[in-house]
Design a protein around this motif. Structure first.
Motif, PDB file in Angstrom:
ATOM      1  N   GLU A  52      -0.001  -1.656 -15.382  1.00 14.60           N
ATOM      2  CA  GLU A  52      -1.102  -1.747 -14.410  1.00 14.60           C
ATOM      3  C   GLU A  52      -0.894  -0.866 -13.186  1.00 14.60           C
ATOM      4  OE1 GLU A  52      -3.886  -3.282 -15.308  1.00 14.60           O
ATOM      5  OE2 GLU A  52      -2.764  -3.632 -17.158  1.00 14.60           O
ATOM      6  N   GLY A  53       0.333  -0.409 -12.933  1.00 13.69           N
ATOM      7  CA  GLY A  53       0.611   0.415 -11.762  1.00 13.69           C
ATOM      8  C   GLY A  53      -0.030   1.785 -11.865  1.00 13.69           C
ATOM      9  N   ARG A  54      -0.506   2.310 -10.728  1.00  9.45           N
ATOM     10  CA  ARG A  54      -1.142   3.626 -10.675  1.00  9.45           C
ATOM     11  C   ARG A  54      -0.662   4.365  -9.430  1.00  9.45           C
ATOM     12  NH1 ARG A  54      -2.251   2.197 -15.003  1.00  9.45           N
ATOM     13  NH2 ARG A  54      -4.210   2.190 -16.119  1.00  9.45           N
ATOM     14  N   MET A  55      -0.567   5.698  -9.563  1.00  9.69           N
ATOM     15  CA  MET A  55      -0.270   6.568  -8.428  1.00  9.69           C
ATOM     16  C   MET A  55      -1.545   7.332  -8.084  1.00  9.69           C
ATOM     17  SD  MET A  55       2.276   9.829  -8.026  1.00  9.69           S
ATOM     18  CE  MET A  55       3.789   8.917  -7.788  1.00  9.69           C
ATOM     19  N   VAL A  56      -1.866   7.381  -6.781  1.00 11.48           N
ATOM     20  CA  VAL A  56      -3.014   8.129  -6.298  1.00 11.48           C
ATOM     21  C   VAL A  56      -2.489   9.287  -5.462  1.00 11.48           C
ATOM     22  CG1 VAL A  56      -5.126   8.035  -4.927  1.00 11.48           C
ATOM     23  CG2 VAL A  56      -4.387   6.012  -6.201  1.00 11.48           C
ATOM     24  N   MET A  57      -2.893  10.530  -5.831  1.00 11.55           N
ATOM     25  CA  MET A  57      -2.379  11.702  -5.131  1.00 11.55           C
ATOM     26  C   MET A  57      -3.397  12.837  -5.206  1.00 11.55           C
ATOM     27  SD  MET A  57       1.376  13.339  -5.601  1.00 11.55           S
ATOM     28  CE  MET A  57       2.144  14.090  -4.185  1.00 11.55           C
ATOM     29  N   ILE A  58      -3.399  13.679  -4.169  1.00 11.87           N
ATOM     30  CA  ILE A  58      -4.219  14.892  -4.164  1.00 11.87           C
ATOM     31  C   ILE A  58      -3.311  16.081  -4.424  1.00 11.87           C
ATOM     32  CG2 ILE A  58      -5.589  16.464  -2.724  1.00 11.87           C
ATOM     33  CD1 ILE A  58      -6.706  14.015  -1.302  1.00 11.87           C
ATOM     34  N   PHE A  59      -3.784  16.973  -5.300  1.00 10.50           N
ATOM     35  CA  PHE A  59      -3.055  18.196  -5.628  1.00 10.50           C
ATOM     36  C   PHE A  59      -3.896  19.399  -5.235  1.00 10.50           C
ATOM     37  CE2 PHE A  59      -1.688  14.986  -8.611  1.00 10.50           C
ATOM     38  CZ  PHE A  59      -0.316  15.122  -8.609  1.00 10.50           C
ATOM     39  N   ASP A  60      -3.285  20.360  -4.560  1.00 11.79           N
ATOM     40  CA  ASP A  60      -3.915  21.649  -4.285  1.00 11.79           C
ATOM     41  C   ASP A  60      -3.273  22.644  -5.229  1.00 11.79           C
ATOM     42  OD1 ASP A  60      -5.485  20.738  -2.089  1.00 11.79           O
ATOM     43  OD2 ASP A  60      -3.704  20.821  -0.828  1.00 11.79           O
ATOM     44  N   ASP A  61      -4.088  23.439  -5.910  1.00 12.08           N
ATOM     45  CA  ASP A  61      -3.531  24.367  -6.884  1.00 12.08           C
ATOM     46  C   ASP A  61      -4.375  25.625  -6.932  1.00 12.08           C
ATOM     47  OD1 ASP A  61      -1.705  25.257  -8.730  1.00 12.08           O
ATOM     48  OD2 ASP A  61      -2.088  23.665 -10.170  1.00 12.08           O
TER      49      ASP A  61
END
Length: 156
Positions: A52-61
């Protein structure tokens, strides 16, 4: 690396992901890096959240992704914030491509290998299952051998 329980300041999702866990908890992950030791420590810290665990992240590429990945513990949501993003999936040996513009999203199903490319500078938001993610170098059009991070059965 440490999970913060009650962050009152703004969190930059480009440098500090947020872990979503059981009980609808959201905790910034201070000191997060893609270093294998930090990834193992993160996996251990969130192991109780299971699938159930989730990671939320923004990536610039800007350009081609350098690795394929798969999330066997659950689906991943990818949202294009700016620019143009192409998500390529290897579905039963056939490549499936989805082009995203700002505000558009796609779901990478659990266990499906995928790679993300950008056409120029772009930002994307990813909400990713935390346990069992596998990474494979991008040496061609298809995933190669596993390089992965610890899965639920491997977490310390």
């Amino acid at each position: 690396m440490r999970l913060v329980n009650h962050e009152r300041d703004a969190t930059d999702l480009r440098t500090t992901p947020v872990h979503l866990g059981l009980g609808s908890r959201a905790r910034p992950v201070e000191g997060f890096t893609w270093d294998p030791e930090v990834l193992r420590a993160y996996s251990a810290a969130v192991a109780a959240d299971g699938a159930e665990g989730r990671m939320v992240m923004i990536f610039d590429d800007d350009g081609l992704g350098d690795h394929w990945e798969s999330h066997p513990a659950g689906d991943e949501l990818v949202v294009c914030l700016t620019g143009s993003v192409t998500v390529t999936r290897d579905v039963d040996g056939a490549l499936d491509r989805v082009l995203l513009g700002p505000g558009e999203a796609t779901i990478n199903p659990a266990g499906v290998w995928h790679v993300v490319d950008t056409d120029g500078p772009a930002s994307l938001l990813a909400i990713t299952p935390t346990l069992g993610t596998d990474h494979r170098p991008r040496t061609g059009t298809r995933p190669t051998e596993r390089v992965g991070t610890p899965g639920p059965e491997e977490a310390p």
